[in-house]
Design a protein around this motif. Sequence first.
Motif, PDB file in Angstrom:
ATOM      1  N   ARG A 125     -22.388  39.980  47.023  1.00  0.00           N
ATOM      2  CA  ARG A 125     -22.055  41.154  47.841  1.00  0.00           C
ATOM      3  C   ARG A 125     -22.950  42.347  47.526  1.00  0.00           C
ATOM      4  O   ARG A 125     -22.812  43.407  48.116  1.00  0.00           O
ATOM      5  CB  ARG A 125     -20.592  41.546  47.631  1.00  0.00           C
ATOM      6  N   GLY A 126     -23.845  42.182  46.541  1.00  0.00           N
ATOM      7  CA  GLY A 126     -24.781  43.239  46.223  1.00  0.00           C
ATOM      8  C   GLY A 126     -24.414  44.098  45.037  1.00  0.00           C
ATOM      9  O   GLY A 126     -25.070  45.099  44.763  1.00  0.00           O
ATOM     10  N   TYR A 127     -23.364  43.716  44.296  1.00  0.00           N
ATOM     11  CA  TYR A 127     -22.988  44.468  43.103  1.00  0.00           C
ATOM     12  C   TYR A 127     -24.072  44.357  42.032  1.00  0.00           C
ATOM     13  O   TYR A 127     -24.707  43.304  41.880  1.00  0.00           O
ATOM     14  CB  TYR A 127     -21.688  43.914  42.506  1.00  0.00           C
ATOM     15  N   SER A 144     -26.432  33.386  34.957  1.00  0.00           N
ATOM     16  CA  SER A 144     -27.367  32.317  34.571  1.00  0.00           C
ATOM     17  C   SER A 144     -26.719  30.950  34.742  1.00  0.00           C
ATOM     18  O   SER A 144     -27.353  30.002  35.229  1.00  0.00           O
ATOM     19  CB  SER A 144     -27.799  32.507  33.116  1.00  0.00           C
ATOM     20  N   SER A 145     -25.455  30.846  34.368  1.00  0.00           N
ATOM     21  CA  SER A 145     -24.741  29.579  34.494  1.00  0.00           C
ATOM     22  C   SER A 145     -24.553  29.189  35.959  1.00  0.00           C
ATOM     23  O   SER A 145     -24.732  28.023  36.337  1.00  0.00           O
ATOM     24  CB  SER A 145     -23.371  29.685  33.809  1.00  0.00           C
ATOM     25  N   VAL A 146     -24.211  30.172  36.790  1.00  0.00           N
ATOM     26  CA  VAL A 146     -24.025  29.910  38.216  1.00  0.00           C
ATOM     27  C   VAL A 146     -25.328  29.427  38.845  1.00  0.00           C
ATOM     28  O   VAL A 146     -25.347  28.434  39.592  1.00  0.00           O
ATOM     29  CB  VAL A 146     -23.522  31.181  38.944  1.00  0.00           C
ATOM     30  N   LEU A 147     -26.425  30.108  38.559  1.00  0.00           N
ATOM     31  CA  LEU A 147     -27.722  29.715  39.118  1.00  0.00           C
ATOM     32  C   LEU A 147     -28.102  28.306  38.682  1.00  0.00           C
ATOM     33  O   LEU A 147     -28.606  27.506  39.483  1.00  0.00           O
ATOM     34  CB  LEU A 147     -28.801  30.716  38.703  1.00  0.00           C
ATOM     35  N   ARG A 148     -27.839  27.998  37.426  1.00  0.00           N
ATOM     36  CA  ARG A 148     -28.165  26.667  36.909  1.00  0.00           C
ATOM     37  C   ARG A 148     -27.327  25.587  37.593  1.00  0.00           C
ATOM     38  O   ARG A 148     -27.856  24.562  38.041  1.00  0.00           O
ATOM     39  CB  ARG A 148     -27.938  26.621  35.397  1.00  0.00           C
ATOM     40  N   HIS A 185     -31.172  36.453  45.162  1.00  0.00           N
ATOM     41  CA  HIS A 185     -31.399  36.427  46.606  1.00  0.00           C
ATOM     42  C   HIS A 185     -31.019  35.068  47.188  1.00  0.00           C
ATOM     43  O   HIS A 185     -30.378  34.985  48.244  1.00  0.00           O
ATOM     44  CB  HIS A 185     -32.863  36.754  46.914  1.00  0.00           C
ATOM     45  N   GLU A 186     -31.386  34.001  46.482  1.00  0.00           N
ATOM     46  CA  GLU A 186     -30.979  32.665  46.914  1.00  0.00           C
ATOM     47  C   GLU A 186     -29.472  32.507  46.810  1.00  0.00           C
ATOM     48  O   GLU A 186     -28.837  31.857  47.649  1.00  0.00           O
ATOM     49  CB  GLU A 186     -31.687  31.601  46.071  1.00  0.00           C
ATOM     50  N   TRP A 195     -26.890  31.526  49.734  1.00  0.00           N
ATOM     51  CA  TRP A 195     -25.999  30.377  49.530  1.00  0.00           C
ATOM     52  C   TRP A 195     -24.562  30.766  49.838  1.00  0.00           C
ATOM     53  O   TRP A 195     -23.842  30.032  50.549  1.00  0.00           O
ATOM     54  CB  TRP A 195     -26.131  29.888  48.079  1.00  0.00           C
ATOM     55  N   ALA A 196     -24.122  31.901  49.326  1.00  0.00           N
ATOM     56  CA  ALA A 196     -22.740  32.347  49.531  1.00  0.00           C
ATOM     57  C   ALA A 196     -22.501  32.757  50.987  1.00  0.00           C
ATOM     58  O   ALA A 196     -21.456  32.484  51.570  1.00  0.00           O
ATOM     59  CB  ALA A 196     -22.423  33.506  48.597  1.00  0.00           C
ATOM     60  N   THR A 197     -23.486  33.417  51.589  1.00  0.00           N
ATOM     61  CA  THR A 197     -23.348  33.850  52.987  1.00  0.00           C
ATOM     62  C   THR A 197     -23.280  32.662  53.931  1.00  0.00           C
ATOM     63  O   THR A 197     -22.468  32.646  54.860  1.00  0.00           O
ATOM     64  CB  THR A 197     -24.541  34.753  53.364  1.00  0.00           C
ATOM     65  N   ASP A 198     -24.098  31.658  53.692  1.00  0.00           N
ATOM     66  CA  ASP A 198     -24.092  30.448  54.530  1.00  0.00           C
ATOM     67  C   ASP A 198     -22.725  29.766  54.503  1.00  0.00           C
ATOM     68  O   ASP A 198     -22.314  29.134  55.484  1.00  0.00           O
ATOM     69  CB  ASP A 198     -25.155  29.466  54.062  1.00  0.00           C
ATOM     70  N   ARG A 199     -22.026  29.897  53.391  1.00  0.00           N
ATOM     71  CA  ARG A 199     -20.702  29.263  53.256  1.00  0.00           C
ATOM     72  C   ARG A 199     -19.564  30.234  53.588  1.00  0.00           C
ATOM     73  O   ARG A 199     -18.401  29.916  53.371  1.00  0.00           O
ATOM     74  CB  ARG A 199     -20.544  28.736  51.821  1.00  0.00           C
ATOM     75  N   LYS A 200     -19.917  31.417  54.078  1.00  0.00           N
ATOM     76  CA  LYS A 200     -18.940  32.430  54.475  1.00  0.00           C
ATOM     77  C   LYS A 200     -18.010  32.805  53.341  1.00  0.00           C
ATOM     78  O   LYS A 200     -16.809  33.006  53.516  1.00  0.00           O
ATOM     79  CB  LYS A 200     -18.121  31.936  55.685  1.00  0.00           C
TER      80      LYS A 200
END
Length: 233
Positions: A186-188, A209-213, A221-222, A226-231
């Motif tokens: 959300r941009g926080y 870091s864990s989430v990205l991995r 940005h990715e 990813w989150a926006t595509d899944r609403k």
Amino acid sequence: MSDVPQPLVETGGEDHEGPWRVVLVDDHAIFRAGVRHELTSASPELVDVVGEGEDVASSVAVILQARPDVVLLDVHLPGGGGAEVVSQVHRSAPEVTFLALSVSDAAEDVIGVIRAGARGYVTKSISTPELVEAIDRVATGDAVFSPRLAGFVLDAFSGSISVESVDEDLDRLSQREREVMKLIARGYTYKEVARELFISIKTVETHVSSVLRKLQLSNRHELTKWATDRKLV
């Protein structure tokens, strides 16, 4: 509010007397105050707000103390989310009924809180008379959903769509990682996430870091895409 039918509470269980006792759970105090005012001033004979919670810990504590008939529950809360509140309460008070009241109609949010044990899910665009009726219905054993969500939930649990496919990727993440992921998407800033979730900036960095991995992404940005595509945001 005169269009709210008087017999609503009277249609409940034979042993029930008086208004339904309700706890409000939302992390925005202004929203809680508004809902409390609407419910108690419009329909005091039908609804009595007996407590409020703003995060998982405070909500579980007040619910277990008050033992309300219905909990109006936001799905996005500091400390673990609405589904975590349902899970913790139901371990010792399975009789407490939950009705999700959220601005979100994202698939992951709806399915997550229903799988945890909520009896219904309505969005914050609902009118006061409709909300009073929804409280009465879940308190007396019905399942209640906003019209658009009802078809989705039926499809999900009938097998028309796969529940597993809704949150397959999310299942790789812990509840805390999901919270951090949504806020970052959300941009926080890291500092804002830390303040929102009552954790340190270092802990935020570790979770990101864990989430990205786990999601095999390279940067925030990715992650946002990813989150926006899944609403999810």
